[in-house]
Structure formats: structure tokens, C-alpha cells
Scaffold this active site. Structure first.
Site, short mmCIF file in Angstrom:
data_model
loop_
_atom_site.label_atom_id
_atom_site.label_comp_id
_atom_site.label_asym_id
_atom_site.label_seq_id
_atom_site.Cartn_x
_atom_site.Cartn_y
_atom_site.Cartn_z
N HIS A 125 0.87 -1.18 0.00
CA HIS A 125 0.00 0.00 0.00
C HIS A 125 0.91 1.23 0.00
O HIS A 125 2.03 1.17 0.53
CB HIS A 125 -0.83 -0.05 1.29
CG HIS A 125 -1.90 0.98 1.41
ND1 HIS A 125 -1.63 2.27 1.80
CD2 HIS A 125 -3.24 0.92 1.22
CE1 HIS A 125 -2.76 2.96 1.86
NE2 HIS A 125 -3.76 2.16 1.50
N ASP A 202 3.10 -4.81 7.92
CA ASP A 202 1.87 -4.02 7.82
C ASP A 202 0.69 -4.98 8.00
O ASP A 202 0.39 -5.79 7.13
CB ASP A 202 1.82 -3.34 6.44
CG ASP A 202 0.52 -2.60 6.19
OD1 ASP A 202 -0.43 -2.78 6.98
OD2 ASP A 202 0.44 -1.88 5.18
N GLN A 205 -4.50 -5.39 6.89
CA GLN A 205 -5.49 -6.31 6.31
C GLN A 205 -5.40 -7.71 6.92
O GLN A 205 -6.12 -8.61 6.46
CB GLN A 205 -5.30 -6.41 4.78
CG GLN A 205 -5.48 -5.11 4.04
CD GLN A 205 -6.91 -4.57 4.10
OE1 GLN A 205 -7.85 -5.29 4.45
NE2 GLN A 205 -7.08 -3.30 3.78
N LYS A 228 -10.40 -0.78 10.63
CA LYS A 228 -10.56 -1.95 9.76
C LYS A 228 -10.91 -3.20 10.58
O LYS A 228 -11.12 -4.26 10.03
CB LYS A 228 -9.28 -2.19 8.96
CG LYS A 228 -9.02 -1.09 7.92
CD LYS A 228 -7.85 -1.43 7.04
CE LYS A 228 -7.28 -0.22 6.34
NZ LYS A 228 -8.01 0.16 5.13
N CYS A 366 -4.84 2.60 -3.60
CA CYS A 366 -3.58 3.08 -2.98
C CYS A 366 -2.46 2.08 -3.15
O CYS A 366 -1.65 1.87 -2.22
CB CYS A 366 -3.76 3.41 -1.50
SG CYS A 366 -4.91 4.73 -1.21
N1 PMP Z 1 -1.76 -0.83 4.52
C1 PMP Z 1 -2.71 -1.58 3.96
C2 PMP Z 1 -2.36 -2.95 3.47
C3 PMP Z 1 -4.00 -1.08 3.84
O1 PMP Z 1 -4.96 -1.82 3.27
C4 PMP Z 1 -4.31 0.22 4.31
C5 PMP Z 1 -5.69 0.82 4.18
N2 PMP Z 1 -6.30 0.63 2.95
C6 PMP Z 1 -3.28 0.96 4.90
C7 PMP Z 1 -2.02 0.41 4.99
C8 PMP Z 1 -3.51 2.34 5.44
O2 PMP Z 1 -4.37 2.27 6.53
P1 PMP Z 1 -4.93 3.62 7.21
O3 PMP Z 1 -5.48 4.45 6.09
O4 PMP Z 1 -5.96 3.14 8.16
O5 PMP Z 1 -3.77 4.27 7.88
#
Ligand code: PMP
Length: 407
Positions: A125, A202, A205, A228, A366
Site C-alpha cells: 500500500h 503491515d 489487512q 478496519k 492506494c
Molecule cells: N496498509 C494496507 C495494506 C491497507 O490496506 C491500508 C488501508 N487501505 C493501509 C495500509 C492504510 O491504513 P490507514 O489508512 O488506516 O492508515
């Protein structure tokens, strides 16, 4: 599976699932972006502001002490949930993004020098790419990238070959928010540790969908977002091993993170407060703890099994529709399906499904390097949570069929 037996009750726990969208029953399949909240979490937030609202840590009065106790209890709940050794290894942040920025800044400032290297992957991401690029600009470091294959699995042979004596950190995602791939992070960490290199995972997910134990993984940093995992927005977690957090410079300066301040010299507070400048979200932390209690009451293995059942059901039905390309076909997959339906633009498909009350995400999610890998601009993405049902998947399938007829 208990979730199948109890699905009606579980759905009643989430009031928003009763909403109508464009006069249709809401079918919410955008859970990788954010999840809906159960009553217990919503009530915890109300209860916090109604009965417990006072600034934490500095007050001698009753409300402040109660709020402090609840906030610190929440930290212990997160500690136990992740299987961390110490509660002071749990740092509250605004989310995954802030947690990674914190490590990129503080670990980077403390341990990285010009010419050092870090390893990330092609399926990250943007939150696990851009903070490292900012560090690259500041410190003139090199970022190496683990590629993935056509199934969306990391190439671990190439990964092993990326290490040099200048490698200082590996930062990869546990589960891809686009491909759904569950990466073999234990193996990835073992390889890095054999080179004496720490690892950040990270978990945005993964934590909501599969059981995670940071001690078992022997991971150095693990990050996730509250929103999430059925918890509040603006609330996240950084787990870090004490030995790293202790050695790292602070991220932000301000109240709470200091031991003593003078104009000549300031000393910093102990962990975890050294990394929590300013008034923390003490209502958010207690609501996050409530969300964790909610998933624990169902069981992470039960959730994982049920979501795999939904994933298999949806994948099979989508394949039967024909003329669908699914991006991410690993056998080790979380309940995320990124797809392209015929020649229909993902944005058109998403917009028309919305008219039927079906919420999916469209675009690059993203993760533009993944789009570049496949030579596409974006996908249509369905992502599932513990409250979704096979009936909702049937609604998605007939929705897609209806849209296809229009084109
Ligand atoms: N890493 C991953 C794999 C994600 O899916 C996301 C959110 N789509 C993020 C980071 C960023 O998370 P946040 O916007 O809650 O900081």
C-alpha cells in the site's frame, strides 16, 4: 461454523446493515477500506463521552483517573490480542499510516545512514512505500523491491538475494489489500533475522481477519488500524520490540512524551509515552479494545474460516459468470477479490452497482505499483467481513449480470 448458525444475530450487532441505499438493502462489500461498527463499540464511545471524559495521565481527580485506567486497560487488551511481551510495546497512533511513518522517521533517524538499504515489496500500500521514500530523500538510502508473480505471490528467491551488508530493515505487508495474498511473513522474518535485519509487518489487512501473534512471528514492528477491525477511525497501533523502541529517537515532541523540560535540555518519558506526544485518543483506545473483545468473542480462527468460505463461494460464482479476470489467485488468500468484468470500466461498474445498494471499491486502492504490474489503471474490489453472507454475494452476482446487460 458458529458464524453461519448465528449470522442473523451477528448482523443485528451492526446497526448500519439495516440501512437502505438508493431504496435497496445495503450490501456492504468494502470492508478492506473500512469495516462497520457493532453496537458494543458505538456504545463504548457514547459511554466514554457520557461518563468518563477527562484528560488522562495528569489528573488527580476521579474522572481523570478513571479515563487513565480505561486507556491503559485498552493497551493491555491490545497487548494480549497481539501476544506482545509488554504493554509498553504497544504505541497508540492514528492508524497504520501513522505507525509506519513513526517507524520510518524514528528508526530511520536512529539507525540509517547514507548508502544503507531497506527492502519493501511490489504489493505494498502507498502507506508502506511513501514514508520510506521520504526517508530516502532525507538520508540518501536505497529502497529495494521484492517482485510478485502472476498469482500475486512474493518471489522469495529474489527476496533472499536482495540482502547485502547495508540492509537495515524489511517492511512488507502481511495481507495485500488488492490481491488478498497472505504472505508467508514468518519465513520472511526468519530470512531477515538470519541477516540480523529487523522486520516491520503491515497488518492493516491481517489483524481483522486472521490470528496474529507477534511473539510467535518474532516480528520487530507490527502495525494496524482500528477502523478496519470494527473499531473507531483515527485510532491505530504500533507494536515494537522494546529493544528497538527504547533505542529510537522520538517521533513528535510535545506534552506527555517528556520526563522533564527546560530551555537548555529536555529528557524523554519512558515507553510507551515517549512515542505518544499530546493528548491521546483515550475514547478511541477504549472503543478499539471493545472491538477487539468483539472479534475475540467470535474467535479469530472462526472468523478466518467463515471468510474463507465466503471467498470460495464468491470466487466460484464470479468465475461461472465468465469474462471476468481476477487479480490475485494465490492459494493463501484473504477474502478480497479484485477484478475486471469484461471491458466494463471499474468505475462504471462500481457506480451502477451502487445504484443497486451494493458498495464496492473501484480504482487503484492506494497500490499503484500493483496496477503497473498488471498494466491496468484500477480494479473493482469486493472485500468481505464476518457479517457478510452468501445472499449478499448472490446480490452482487445478479447486480453484475444486470450491469453487463446494460453494456
Ligand atoms: N496498509 C494496507 C495494506 C491497507 O490496506 C491500508 C488501508 N487501505 C493501509 C495500509 C492504510 O491504513 P490507514 O489508512 O488506516 O492508515
Amino acid at each position: 461454523m458458529d458464524i453461519i448458525k448465528n449470522i442473523e444475530q451477528i448482523r443485528k450487532d451492526f446497526p448500519i446493515l439495516e440501512e437502505k441505499v438508493h431504496k435497496h438493502k445495503l450490501v456492504y462489500l468494502d470492508n478492506a477500506a473500512t469495516t462497520q461498527k457493532p453496537w458494543s463499540v458505538i456504545k463504548k464511545i457514547e459511554e466514554g463521552y457520557t461518563h468518563q471524559n477527562a484528560n488522562v495521565h495528569r489528573g488527580v481527580h476521579f474522572l481523570s483517573q478513571m479515563a487513565t485506567e480505561a486507556h491503559e486497560d485498552a493497551r493491555k487488551t491490545v497487548q494480549n490480542f497481539l501476544g506482545a511481551e509488554h504493554s509498553h510495546e504497544i504505541i497508540f497512533t492514528r492508524g497504520t499510516t501513522e505507525s509506519i511513518n513513526l517507524v520510518a522517521y524514528s528508526f530511520g533517524e536512529t539507525f540509517l545512514k547514507e548508502g544503507d538499504e531497506i527492502i519493501i515489496s511490489e504489493m505494498e500500500h502507498h502507506s508502506n512505500i511513501v514514508p520510506w521514500q521520504l526517508l530516502r530523500t532525507r538520508k540518501n538510502i536505497t529502497i529495494k523491491v521484492i517482485p510478485f508473480n502472476e498469482k500475486g505471490e512474493l518471489d522469495l528467491e529474489t527476496y533472499s538475494s536482495l540482502f547485502t551488508e547495508r540492509t537495515r530493515l524489511v517492511a512488507v505487508t502481511h495481507v495485500s489489500n488488492v490481491l488478498g495474498t497472505i504472505n508467508p511473513v514468518k519465513e520472511i522474518i526468519k530470512t531477515a533475522h538470519s541477516h540480523n535485519v529487523p522486520v516491520l509487518i503491515d497488518g492493516a489487512q491481517s489483524v481483522p481477519h486472521i490470528s496474529v501473534n507477534v511473539k510467535d512471528l518474532d516480528v520487530d514492528f507490527y502495525v494496524f488500524s482500528g477502523h478496519k477491525i470494527y473499531g473507531p477511525t483515527g485510532m491505530g497501533v504500533l507494536y515494537g520490540k522494546e529493544k528497538w523502541l527504547d533505542a529510537m529517537v522520538p517521533y513528535q515532541g510535545g506534552g506527555e512524551m517528556i520526563a522533564q523540560v527546560s530551555f537548555e535540555n529536555t529528557t524523554f518519558n519512558e515507553l510507551p509515552y515517549k512515542f505518544e506526544a499530546g493528548t491521546p485518543d483515550f475514547i478511541g483506545s477504549t472503543a478499539l479494545a471493545e472491538a477487539i473483545r468483539y472479534v475475540q468473542s467470535i474467535g479469530m480462527n472462526e472468523i478466518a474460516a467463515y471468510e474463507t468460505y465466503l471467498l470460495n463461494y464468491a470466487t466460484e460464482k464470479l468465475k461461472n459468470l465468465g469474462d471476468i479476470r481476477i487479480f490475485g489467485t494465490s492459494e493463501h488468500k484473504s477474502a478480497v477479490i479484485s477484478m475486471q468484468v469484461g471491458n466494463i470500466h471499474h468505475y462504471d461498474m462500481g457506480t451502477l452497482l451502487d445504484k443497486l445498494g451494493i458498495a464496492l471499491r473501484t480504482g487503484h486502492h492506494c497500490a499503484q505499483p500493483i496496477m503497473k504490474h498488471f498494466g491496468i489503471e484500477g480494479t473493482l474490489r469486493a472485500s468481505f467481513a464476518l457479517y457478510n453472507t452468501t445472499e449478499e454475494i448472490d446480490a452482487l452476482i445478479s447486480g453484475i449480470e444486470r450491469v453487463k446487460k446494460l453494456f
